[in-house]
Design an enzyme around this catalytic site. Structure first.
Site, PDB file in Angstrom:
ATOM      1  N   ARG A  67       0.793  -1.227   0.000  1.00  0.00           N
ATOM      2  CA  ARG A  67       0.000   0.000   0.000  1.00  0.00           C
ATOM      3  C   ARG A  67       0.824   1.274   0.000  1.00  0.00           C
ATOM      4  O   ARG A  67       0.520   2.196  -0.743  1.00  0.00           O
ATOM      5  CB  ARG A  67      -0.929   0.011   1.226  1.00  0.00           C
ATOM      6  CG  ARG A  67      -1.960  -1.086   1.217  1.00  0.00           C
ATOM      7  CD  ARG A  67      -2.793  -1.108   2.479  1.00  0.00           C
ATOM      8  NE  ARG A  67      -3.682   0.043   2.577  1.00  0.00           N
ATOM      9  CZ  ARG A  67      -4.563   0.210   3.557  1.00  0.00           C
ATOM     10  NH1 ARG A  67      -4.664  -0.679   4.514  1.00  0.00           N
ATOM     11  NH2 ARG A  67      -5.335   1.269   3.586  1.00  0.00           N
ATOM     12  N   HIS A 110      -8.584  -3.313  -6.460  1.00  0.00           N
ATOM     13  CA  HIS A 110      -8.170  -2.608  -5.242  1.00  0.00           C
ATOM     14  C   HIS A 110      -9.348  -2.504  -4.267  1.00  0.00           C
ATOM     15  O   HIS A 110     -10.033  -1.479  -4.216  1.00  0.00           O
ATOM     16  CB  HIS A 110      -7.654  -1.213  -5.606  1.00  0.00           C
ATOM     17  CG  HIS A 110      -6.833  -0.570  -4.520  1.00  0.00           C
ATOM     18  ND1 HIS A 110      -5.559  -0.979  -4.196  1.00  0.00           N
ATOM     19  CD2 HIS A 110      -7.110   0.447  -3.676  1.00  0.00           C
ATOM     20  CE1 HIS A 110      -5.080  -0.237  -3.235  1.00  0.00           C
ATOM     21  NE2 HIS A 110      -6.009   0.645  -2.887  1.00  0.00           N
ATOM     22  N   TYR A 132     -19.499  13.726 -10.526  1.00  0.00           N
ATOM     23  CA  TYR A 132     -19.523  14.938 -11.325  1.00  0.00           C
ATOM     24  C   TYR A 132     -18.293  15.109 -12.211  1.00  0.00           C
ATOM     25  O   TYR A 132     -18.304  15.910 -13.135  1.00  0.00           O
ATOM     26  CB  TYR A 132     -19.630  16.181 -10.419  1.00  0.00           C
ATOM     27  CG  TYR A 132     -20.889  16.220  -9.591  1.00  0.00           C
ATOM     28  CD1 TYR A 132     -22.142  16.221 -10.188  1.00  0.00           C
ATOM     29  CD2 TYR A 132     -20.817  16.250  -8.199  1.00  0.00           C
ATOM     30  CE1 TYR A 132     -23.299  16.258  -9.424  1.00  0.00           C
ATOM     31  CE2 TYR A 132     -21.969  16.292  -7.427  1.00  0.00           C
ATOM     32  CZ  TYR A 132     -23.206  16.296  -8.047  1.00  0.00           C
ATOM     33  OH  TYR A 132     -24.343  16.328  -7.291  1.00  0.00           O
TER      34      TYR A 132
END
Length: 813
Positions: free
Chosen positions: A39, A85, A129
């Site tokens: 990570r 993921h 958006y």
């Protein structure tokens, strides 16, 4: 017992007995390595963390390239989370947003459409958006991934495969940098200019034995997306040679003339500095009076770039304002930690090692790509050889196929008659009649000749490493020409810049602190030496009920460690204390140090007086003594550090610098003193309480601590203004935690001991009373007498005034 009932012994055999410490240790190590490798840290080969790599690969699989239409960010996040993921959509979207920000990444890997945040710290719009697609340069990271150039591994649910690393045609770790916090380690790789990094990589390929300074001829230093300036080259050299360094990054600004006034205009900010917050902090400092000379402050930034206009007052010193801004706002430190995963293990790498690992990766990629292309070319050439043989015997081939019962029979007949391979026979029986024309024959000849050349080229690359390296260099040059740009961050020499502190004269001062936490600085030269027994002169106009608690000498440019009665340590510069006249009250210490309401300074140590091999030795009012390595106080937060843990009712009273080999002498309020070897108080950590130093009797308490130096004397001053100097030789060495010896006779005439100091004949003393009378005298004027005596009058005090503090002005002053 029934045969189908498990035996207790059988159940017990399935249980392993382990120590809980061992299990916790192993589990934590497994967790830590999972965070480190899975990570938080980038791979040295492609410069990407798993989340970055998975986002780009998911977009590649979705066909969201730089030439396709933008796709909703929520779609990209959903595909990445569902297939590769499984760590939550917010983490993936935050990464996607940063990859698209031209102020966060030197070469953005995502082309975003919509609101993706701003340098003011504004967050991006919700993922529903915004839209995104790969940027052209990010496609270079995935080039040839379909040609088995990298290894793949199963995804989290074994349903799909994902690449362990990307082919990475650009040295992305240095180009875009990386930052992350793992378990017990962190990485912070700055971004660099693509042209410079590629030039350095090519130089390394040409000269594998080159040195890091040779590579630095090409890589001048980090190149931040927001521009600005790196101050000095030493930190850059340290970062490139050791993998660690601390860069001073300074904003770019200029001066303008506006209506007979000067204006400072900021046009570039240090990397990762929040513009809106910067403007707010400058405004706060102006309102608080920390920065003077500014009349107006405006953020005039627009789409064309950053512009923060700072108008100065008429008559304001632009140099002073400019350097106050530099000191508090316009410079930041970027700590370089070039930590990356090498073969799955975290390593701190220098510049050359980083490039070497990248070159090795590209060699492996180009070799595997060449092997793949060679196999494809050989397969195609083999098919074309069959077609050409078929065209040479076209009539016989057609007749044979027409006479066969089915397709399989035709293939067997062709193989038997013309020695075609199975693949060639399969291709021939599927040929169309139109491919038997003479024009088609010419096209096949041309394609076959080109394939033969390609096979020879690929075999040469695989057989000769210099040819393989030549391919890598050529591809790097193409990328440099395609994406290279000019450097944005300038590198300036630190010595060429005047800092705020350089505008303050270097002089020795007396710093006065009162019980109500008023503080001020006065030049030592303002106090002329007087004869013994004088009254001194007024040193401050105290408010009613306030008293002096400490006076100490410091240079305006010294770094001072200030210790308080609560056992905390703070750091200030001498010039941080405001300079005022003798009759001024002073300024509240709250504006300088973050003190608690009942916290006061009891000791000050000049950090120029010690190095990392020395110790800070402390003593408390109840007689505890402790030593702590000076290096433990290298970095002191603005909120202070714990210097010693105190028991309830105890307070820290004195601190001195020691080297580990001296004798310590502790003095008490009732005139007792004990001398013992410093080694008897072992070195401890910052938060330790310490050990017993002296056995106190009858409500006695400790007032001070000095190191015994046979070339000097012990100065003892009492509250009623009497004092004496005594040779250290008169204080025999004892074991720690004894009652000690009588140092001075206390009583109605002398009063309790106020302070002790180690002095030489040529030193001067500064004696301060509760009512702020200051007297400077020569140490030699104080009589040198034996132990267990009363001493002589040093300072005459009026009424119920008492000596509050004593400090020494060394002879060199």
């Amino acid at each position: 017992m029934s045969s189908d009932v498990p035996s207790p012994n059988i159940d017990a055999a399935r249980i392993d007995t382990v120590r809980i410490e061992d299990e916790m240790e192993q589990s934590y190590i497994d967790y830590a390595m999972s965070v480190i490798a899975g990570r938080a840290l980038p791979d040295v080969r492609d410069g990407l963390k798993p989340v970055h790599r998975r986002i780009l690969y998911a977009m590649h699989e979705m066909g969201v390239s730089s030439r396709s239409a933008h796709r909703k960010s929520s779609s990209v996040v959903g595909e990445t989370m569902g297939d590769y993921h499984p760590h939550g959509d917010s983490a993936i979207y935050d990464t996607l947003v940063r990859m698209s920000q031209d102020f966060s990444m030197r070469y953005p890997l995502v082309d975003g459409q919509g609101n993706f945040g701003s340098v003011d710290g504004d967050p991006a719009a919700a993922m529903r958006y915004t839209e995104a697609r790969m940027s052209p340069i990010s496609e270079e990271l995935l080039t040839d991934i379909e040609k088995e150039t990298v290894d793949f591994t199963a995804n989290y649910d074994d349903r799909l495969e994902e690449p362990e690393v990307l082919p990475a045609a650009i040295p992305n770790l240095l180009v875009n940098g990386s930052s992350g916090i793992a378990v017990g380690m962190s990485t912070n790789v700055p971004p660099h200019n693509l042209r410079e990094v590629i030039d350095a990589t090519i130089h390394l390929i040409d000269d594998p034995e080159c040195s890091i300074p040779d590579l630095m001829e090409h890589v001048k230093g980090p190149d931040f997306p927001t521009g600005a300036n790196i101050v000095g080259r030493e930190a850059i050299h340290s970062a490139y040679t050791t993998g660690r360094g601390r860069l001073r990054v300074r904003a770019e600004f200029e001066r303008e003339q506006a209506d007979k006034r000067e204006r400072i205009v900021i046009t570039e900010l240090p990397f990762q500095q929040n513009k809106s917050r910067l403007v707010e902090r400058i405004a706060e400092n102006v309102n608080e009076g920390k920065i003077e000379g500014i009349s107006d402050l405006r953020d005039e930034s627009d789409r064309d770039g950053i512009r923060i206009a700072i108008d100065l007052k008429r008559g304001a010193n632009a140099d002073v304002v400019e350097n106050q801004l530099l000191e508090h706002h316009l410079e930041r430190t970027f700590g370089v930690i070039n930590l990356a995963l090498v073969d799955g293990q975290p390593q701190v790498l220098d510049l050359k090692e980083t490039l070497e690992h990248y070159v090795e990766h590209r060699k492996d990629v180009v070799r595997r790509r060449s092997e793949y292309d060679l196999g494809e070319a050989e397969d195609r050439a083999h098919i074309l050889e069959g077609r050409l043989k078929a065209l040479d015997n076209v009539d016989s081939v057609v007749e044979l196929i027409r006479g066969a019962e089915d397709r399989n029979g035709a293939k067997e007949a062709l193989s038997d008659e013309f020695d075609f391979s199975e693949a060639q026979a399969e291709h021939i029986v599927r040929m169309q009649l139109g491919s038997l024309t003479s024009l088609e024959r010419n096209e096949i000849d041309e394609e076959y000749d080109a394939l033969v050349e390609e096979i020879e080229r690929l075999e040469t690359i695989l057989a000769n490493e210099s040819e393989l390296l030549g391919v890598i260099k050529e591809e790097l040059r193409e990328i440099r020409e395609e994406y290279g740009d000019d450097r944005r961050t300038s590198i300036i020499e630190g010595g060429d810049t005047v800092l705020h502190e350089d505008l303050i004269p270097e002089e020795d001062s007396l710093i006065l602190v009162t019980e109500d936490d008023y503080v001020k600085r006065m030049p030592v030269s303002a106090f002329d030496p007087q004869g013994r027994g004088g009254k001194g002169i007024i040193g401050a106009n105290l408010k009613e009920g306030d008293r002096v608690s400490k006076v100490f000498r410091a240079n305006t440019h010294d770094y001072l460690l200030c210790f308080t009665n609560h056992g905390k340590a703070y750091q200030i510069r001498g010039f941080d204390v405001p300079e005022m006249s003798r009759t001024a009250r002073g300024k509240s210490a709250v504006n300088i140090l973050d003190l608690d309401p009942d916290e006061e300074l009891t000791a000050v140590v000049n950090t120029d007086d010690f190095d990392d091999e020395e110790f800070l030795t402390m003593v408390t009012e109840n007689g505890y003594v402790k030593r702590t390595e000076a290096s433990a106080f290298e970095r002191v937060r603005s909120s202070g550090l714990i210097a010693a843990s105190l028991e309830e009712g105890d307070r820290l009273v004195d601190v001195t610098v020691t080297d580990g080999s001296a004798d310590l002498l502790i003095a008490t309020r009732n005139g007792m003193a004990i001398r013992f070897p410093e080694s008897e108080a072992r070195a401890m950590g910052r938060t330790a309480r310490g050990v017993n130093g002296i056995k106190l009797q009858g409500g006695d308490s400790v007032v001070g601590l000095v190191t015994a130096d046979e070339s000097r004397s012990l100065l003892t001053i009492t509250e009623n203004g009497y004092g004496k100097r005594t040779p250290f030789s008169e204080y025999r060495t004892q074991s720690r935690y004894g009652k000690g010896l009588i140092d001075i006779k206390t009583g109605n005439r002398n009063g309790p001991v106020a302070a002790v100091e180690s002095v030489s004949e040529d030193d001067d003393l500064v004696v301060m009373s509760d009512d702020a009378q200051i007297m400077r005298i020569h140490a030699a004027d104080v009589s040198r007498v034996g132990r267990n005596t009363k001493g002589v009058i040093v300072m005459r005090l009026a009424g119920d005034d008492r000596v509050a503090s004593v400090d020494v002005i060394p002879e060199v002053l």
